[in-house]
Design an enzyme around this catalytic site. Structure first.
Site, mmCIF file in Angstrom:
data_model
loop_
_atom_site.group_PDB
_atom_site.id
_atom_site.type_symbol
_atom_site.label_atom_id
_atom_site.label_comp_id
_atom_site.label_asym_id
_atom_site.label_seq_id
_atom_site.Cartn_x
_atom_site.Cartn_y
_atom_site.Cartn_z
ATOM 1 N N CYS A 114 24.809 37.199 38.120
ATOM 2 C CA CYS A 114 25.046 38.866 38.677
ATOM 3 C C CYS A 114 23.673 39.687 38.300
ATOM 4 C CB CYS A 114 26.384 39.327 37.948
ATOM 5 S SG CYS A 114 27.621 38.218 38.435
ATOM 6 N N HIS A 255 26.208 46.531 38.849
ATOM 7 C CA HIS A 255 26.823 45.557 39.303
ATOM 8 C C HIS A 255 28.132 45.610 39.674
ATOM 9 C CE1 HIS A 255 27.728 41.326 40.294
ATOM 10 N NE2 HIS A 255 28.435 41.355 39.062
ATOM 11 N N ASN A 285 33.021 41.209 44.199
ATOM 12 C CA ASN A 285 31.508 40.613 43.677
ATOM 13 C C ASN A 285 30.792 39.809 44.217
ATOM 14 O OD1 ASN A 285 29.788 39.816 41.826
ATOM 15 N ND2 ASN A 285 31.195 39.442 40.123
HETATM 16 O O1 UT7 Z 1 30.253 39.266 37.493
HETATM 17 C C1 UT7 Z 1 29.902 38.476 36.456
HETATM 18 C C2 UT7 Z 1 30.711 38.807 35.343
HETATM 19 N N1 UT7 Z 1 32.135 38.839 35.445
HETATM 20 C C3 UT7 Z 1 32.646 40.117 35.398
HETATM 21 O O2 UT7 Z 1 32.481 40.825 34.671
HETATM 22 C C4 UT7 Z 1 34.145 39.763 35.227
HETATM 23 C C5 UT7 Z 1 34.998 40.173 33.865
HETATM 24 N N2 UT7 Z 1 36.381 39.983 33.766
HETATM 25 C C6 UT7 Z 1 37.337 40.695 34.426
HETATM 26 O O3 UT7 Z 1 36.951 41.504 35.450
HETATM 27 C C7 UT7 Z 1 38.630 40.504 34.431
HETATM 28 O O4 UT7 Z 1 38.793 39.624 33.202
HETATM 29 C C8 UT7 Z 1 39.654 39.815 35.292
HETATM 30 C C9 UT7 Z 1 39.588 40.667 36.752
HETATM 31 C C10 UT7 Z 1 38.776 38.288 35.813
HETATM 32 C C11 UT7 Z 1 40.811 39.477 34.925
HETATM 33 O O5 UT7 Z 1 41.453 40.631 34.560
HETATM 34 P P1 UT7 Z 1 42.489 40.676 33.169
HETATM 35 O O6 UT7 Z 1 42.814 42.065 32.867
HETATM 36 O O7 UT7 Z 1 41.335 40.511 31.967
HETATM 37 O O8 UT7 Z 1 43.288 39.646 33.362
HETATM 38 P P2 UT7 Z 1 43.760 38.624 32.458
HETATM 39 O O9 UT7 Z 1 42.840 37.352 32.788
HETATM 40 O O10 UT7 Z 1 43.897 38.933 30.846
HETATM 41 O O11 UT7 Z 1 45.086 38.265 32.761
HETATM 42 C C12 UT7 Z 1 46.266 38.948 32.616
HETATM 43 C C13 UT7 Z 1 47.436 38.537 33.276
HETATM 44 C C14 UT7 Z 1 47.859 37.072 32.985
HETATM 45 O O12 UT7 Z 1 48.971 36.716 33.111
HETATM 46 P P3 UT7 Z 1 49.876 36.751 31.511
HETATM 47 O O13 UT7 Z 1 49.406 35.639 30.673
HETATM 48 O O14 UT7 Z 1 49.737 37.931 30.908
HETATM 49 O O15 UT7 Z 1 51.328 36.364 31.927
HETATM 50 C C15 UT7 Z 1 47.325 36.265 34.191
HETATM 51 O O16 UT7 Z 1 47.673 35.080 34.368
HETATM 52 O O17 UT7 Z 1 47.513 38.539 34.624
HETATM 53 C C16 UT7 Z 1 47.742 37.093 35.194
HETATM 54 N N3 UT7 Z 1 46.715 37.188 36.407
HETATM 55 C C17 UT7 Z 1 47.028 37.412 37.463
HETATM 56 N N4 UT7 Z 1 48.186 37.922 38.170
HETATM 57 C C18 UT7 Z 1 48.231 38.309 39.381
HETATM 58 C C19 UT7 Z 1 45.276 36.451 36.655
HETATM 59 N N5 UT7 Z 1 44.888 36.711 37.792
HETATM 60 C C20 UT7 Z 1 45.863 37.192 38.478
HETATM 61 C C21 UT7 Z 1 46.108 37.709 39.981
HETATM 62 N N6 UT7 Z 1 47.152 37.960 40.080
HETATM 63 N N7 UT7 Z 1 44.947 37.196 40.756
#
Ligand code: UT7
Length: 334
Positions: A114, A255, A285
């Site tokens: 990225c 980004h 992204n």
């Molecule tokens: O470009 C390269 C660098 N990359 C980045 O900068 C990305 C950085 N990370 C992020 O943007 C975020 O961490 C994500 C968007 C990938 C995820 O968001 P988050 O707020 O960190 O969610 P999480 O992974 O902590 O998940 C929270 C909850 C989980 O459920 P529980 O365990 O709380 O029951 C996940 O299973 O959300 C759930 N979850 C979803 N729910 C509905 C994860 N993905 C999804 C989804 N739809 N697509």
């Protein structure tokens, strides 16, 4: 002797027509439009069904050259920032060189995920500043759909396909063009964000395919925490060391990985939201393409104007991260 600066004299982008919306994902995996919008800011992405990264790159470059009014034969060097090359070799730069008929150019690919665009931009600028090249094309292009596992919900909703390019030329005006940069990498980030299959460590086998090692792996939470700090710190640092406050910067070009990371960076820089380029809602992204895609859209719409001060900032796999300060030099769009 006056230092030659590298200046962007043209910009262009290309995206495929096909859209993959949050509604489409609701039908594919266990997710909701509401979750995706509130957690990421994404509404839809573009998908290249037929073709490869070289198509995204070649079209973006041709658009850029059209905007500058010069033929491909004038290009000296092509740098393609990508993590989804058409193939391991030859480089995507070679394929693009042939495709567009840039018969006087040499070129190479640069892998910084990225942060690929800022890394490639700074690399290209060195060839201009040293007087070695007169016209360098820097293109960020990724067909992320080719390494995305559409059967899981964590990462598939994040990515899209696009290409964006700029043309670098020498400028004798020491107050314009690329003024400063800060680039970093930290390989300990490999654990949280990688694609381990296909290279010399894990050559492709039935097992690597079965284990889904040819898809992106991301521990989203860990990367999120590192990205919020990394992108905000480096953006604040480049402003401080150039004695700039929020009012001195016209545009932050971040980004586009997550709207919450972008907001945190803008806040740290003391920037009003109206000065931040955001199109993650329409493209998701697109890895190396996000920054030039923003530059191109904002230039095309007349919002990005000659003489404006820009900070671009990125964070991605590696980890790699950085910021570039520049004064925008392309003539205004007609
Ligand atoms: O470009 C390269 C660098 N990359 C980045 O900068 C990305 C950085 N990370 C992020 O943007 C975020 O961490 C994500 C968007 C990938 C995820 O968001 P988050 O707020 O960190 O969610 P999480 O992974 O902590 O998940 C929270 C909850 C989980 O459920 P529980 O365990 O709380 O029951 C996940 O299973 O959300 C759930 N979850 C979803 N729910 C509905 C994860 N993905 C999804 C989804 N739809 N697509």
């Amino acid at each position: 002797m006056t230092k030659i600066r590298a200046a962007i004299t043209a910009v262009g982008h290309w995206v495929p027509e096909e859209r993959l919306t949050n509604g489409d994902f609701e039908r594919m995996v266990d997710t909701t439009d509401e979750w995706i919008r509130t957690r990421t800011g994404i509404v839809e992405r573009r998908i290249l069904r037929n073709g490869a990264t070289s198509d995204l790159a070649a079209n973006a470059i041709l658009e850029t050259l059209k905007n500058r009014g010069i033929p491909p034969s004038e290009i000296d060097l092509i740098i393609v920032a990508t993590v989804t090359p058409d193939m391991f070799f030859p480089s995507t730069a070679c394929l693009v060189q042939e495709r567009i008929g840039a018969k006087n150019a040499w070129g190479f690919d640069l892998s910084a995920a990225c942060s690929g665009f800022p890394f490639a931009l700074v690399t290209g600028a060195q060839f201009i500043e040293s007087g070695t090249c007169k016209k360098v094309v820097v293109v960020g292009a990724d067909k992320m759909s080719s390494i995305t596992d559409y059967t899981e919900r964590n990462n598939s909703i994040l990515f899209g396909d696009a290409g964006g390019a700029v043309l670098l030329e020498p400028s004798a005006d020491s107050s314009s063009g690329i003024i400063d940069h800060i680039l970093h990498c930290d390989g300990s980030g490999e654990k949280a964000l990688h694609m381990r299959g296909g290279g010399s460590l894990n050559p492709p086998t039935h097992e690597t395919v079965d284990k889904k090692m040819h898809f992106i792996f991301q521990d989203g939470k860990t990367v999120f925490k590192a990205a919020v700090v990394g992108m905000a710190d480096v953006s604040a640092e480049i402003m401080e060391r150039n004695h700039l406050g929020g009012k001195d910067v016209d545009w932050l070009v971040p980004h586009q990985a997550n709207l919450r990371i972008i907001d945190a960076t803008a806040q740290r820089m003391g920037l009003d939201g109206s000065k931040v380029m955001i199109n993650i809602d329409r493209y998701g992204n697109t890895t190396a393409a996000t920054i030039p895609l923003c530059l191109s859209e904002w230039w095309q719409s007349g919002k990005l104007r000659k003489g404006q001060t820009i900070v671009m900032a990125s964070f991605g796999a590696g980890y790699t991260w950085g910021a570039v300060l520049m004064k925008w030099t392309a003539e205004d769009a007609r």
